[in-house]
Enzyme design. Structure first.
Site, PDB file in Angstrom:
ATOM      1  N   THR A  33       2.787   6.047  -2.729  1.00  0.00           N
ATOM      2  CA  THR A  33       3.880   6.937  -3.140  1.00  0.00           C
ATOM      3  C   THR A  33       3.937   7.067  -4.656  1.00  0.00           C
ATOM      4  O   THR A  33       4.140   8.161  -5.188  1.00  0.00           O
ATOM      5  CB  THR A  33       5.209   6.423  -2.551  1.00  0.00           C
ATOM      6  OG1 THR A  33       5.045   6.305  -1.135  1.00  0.00           O
ATOM      7  CG2 THR A  33       6.345   7.396  -2.844  1.00  0.00           C
ATOM      8  N   VAL A  66       0.840  -1.199   0.000  1.00  0.00           N
ATOM      9  CA  VAL A  66       0.000   0.000   0.000  1.00  0.00           C
ATOM     10  C   VAL A  66       0.881   1.259   0.000  1.00  0.00           C
ATOM     11  O   VAL A  66       0.592   2.225  -0.707  1.00  0.00           O
ATOM     12  CB  VAL A  66      -0.986   0.002   1.194  1.00  0.00           C
ATOM     13  CG1 VAL A  66      -1.821   1.279   1.208  1.00  0.00           C
ATOM     14  CG2 VAL A  66      -1.909  -1.214   1.118  1.00  0.00           C
ATOM     15  N   CYS A  67       1.964   1.242   0.760  1.00  0.00           N
ATOM     16  CA  CYS A  67       2.871   2.399   0.804  1.00  0.00           C
ATOM     17  C   CYS A  67       3.509   2.639  -0.560  1.00  0.00           C
ATOM     18  O   CYS A  67       3.636   3.785  -1.002  1.00  0.00           O
ATOM     19  CB  CYS A  67       3.952   2.187   1.857  1.00  0.00           C
ATOM     20  SG  CYS A  67       3.308   1.982   3.528  1.00  0.00           S
ATOM     21  N   ASP A  68       3.896   1.565  -1.224  1.00  0.00           N
ATOM     22  CA  ASP A  68       4.453   1.627  -2.568  1.00  0.00           C
ATOM     23  C   ASP A  68       3.431   2.268  -3.508  1.00  0.00           C
ATOM     24  O   ASP A  68       3.739   3.232  -4.223  1.00  0.00           O
ATOM     25  CB  ASP A  68       4.807   0.200  -3.005  1.00  0.00           C
ATOM     26  CG  ASP A  68       5.344   0.112  -4.420  1.00  0.00           C
ATOM     27  OD1 ASP A  68       4.590   0.421  -5.372  1.00  0.00           O
ATOM     28  OD2 ASP A  68       6.511  -0.297  -4.585  1.00  0.00           O
TER      29      ASP A  68
END
Length: 172
Positions: free
Chosen positions: A69, A64-66
């Site tokens: 961003t 999710v962070c990937d």
């Protein structure tokens, strides 16, 4: 001792404790000191006169962070020079730089809260149990007033990308 907030966030359904205040629209944004590299730090003053879209992720090396961003990196290209798109995590600057190179991410500014967690505490996103920053979005106007904020209640969920981007666009 910093304020602790319980019952407001979970990780895969399990309760976590957030350290720091809950910021709201209209609040003055707290200053921060984040690492741009191991030796270079930045503060809110480094982005003076710009609208700031601050995307907070727990760790850049998760799905999710990937995605979060990469999504803001795509948006940053179209937002123009008056909006600074910042991604904050507690990942070491080396890891952030490696990830950006591998992902081709070059429009967002990666900033690390690893040394002092001062951003996490000031913005109310430091996860006490994990020493990570909780997924959240902040949009600050050119005078550092909070104009949009999204604290996610479940760490593994995506933020409302379109709403955050639109909030930033409305300020330029």
């Amino acid at each position: 001792m910093a304020q602790e907030r319980t019952g407001v966030a979970t990780l895969k359904g399990n309760p976590i404790t957030l350290v720091g205040p809950e910021l709201k629209k209209g609040d003055k944004a707290p200053d921060f000191e984040l690492n741009k590299s191991l030796t270079e730090t930045v503060t809110l003053k480094d982005y003076a006169g710009k609208v700031k879209l601050i995307s907070v992720v727990p760790s850049i090396d998760t799905g999710v962070c990937d995605a979060q961003t990469r999504r803001f990196n795509e948006a940053a290209a179209a937002l123009g020079d008056n909006i600074a798109v910042l991604t904050v995590s507690v990942d070491l600057p080396f890891a952030q730089s490696r990830w950006c190179g591998a992902a081709g991410v070059d429009k967002v500014v990666m900033l690390s809260d690893y040394k002092t967690n001062s951003f996490g505490e000031a913005y109310g996103v430091l996860i006490k149990e994990l020493r990570l920053d909780m997924r959240s979005i902040f949009v600050l106007d050119a005078d550092n007033n909070v104009q949009y904020v999204e604290y996610l209640s479940e760490m593994t969920e995506h933020p409302n990308y379109d709403q955050a981007i639109e909030a930033a666009k409305q300020l330029v």
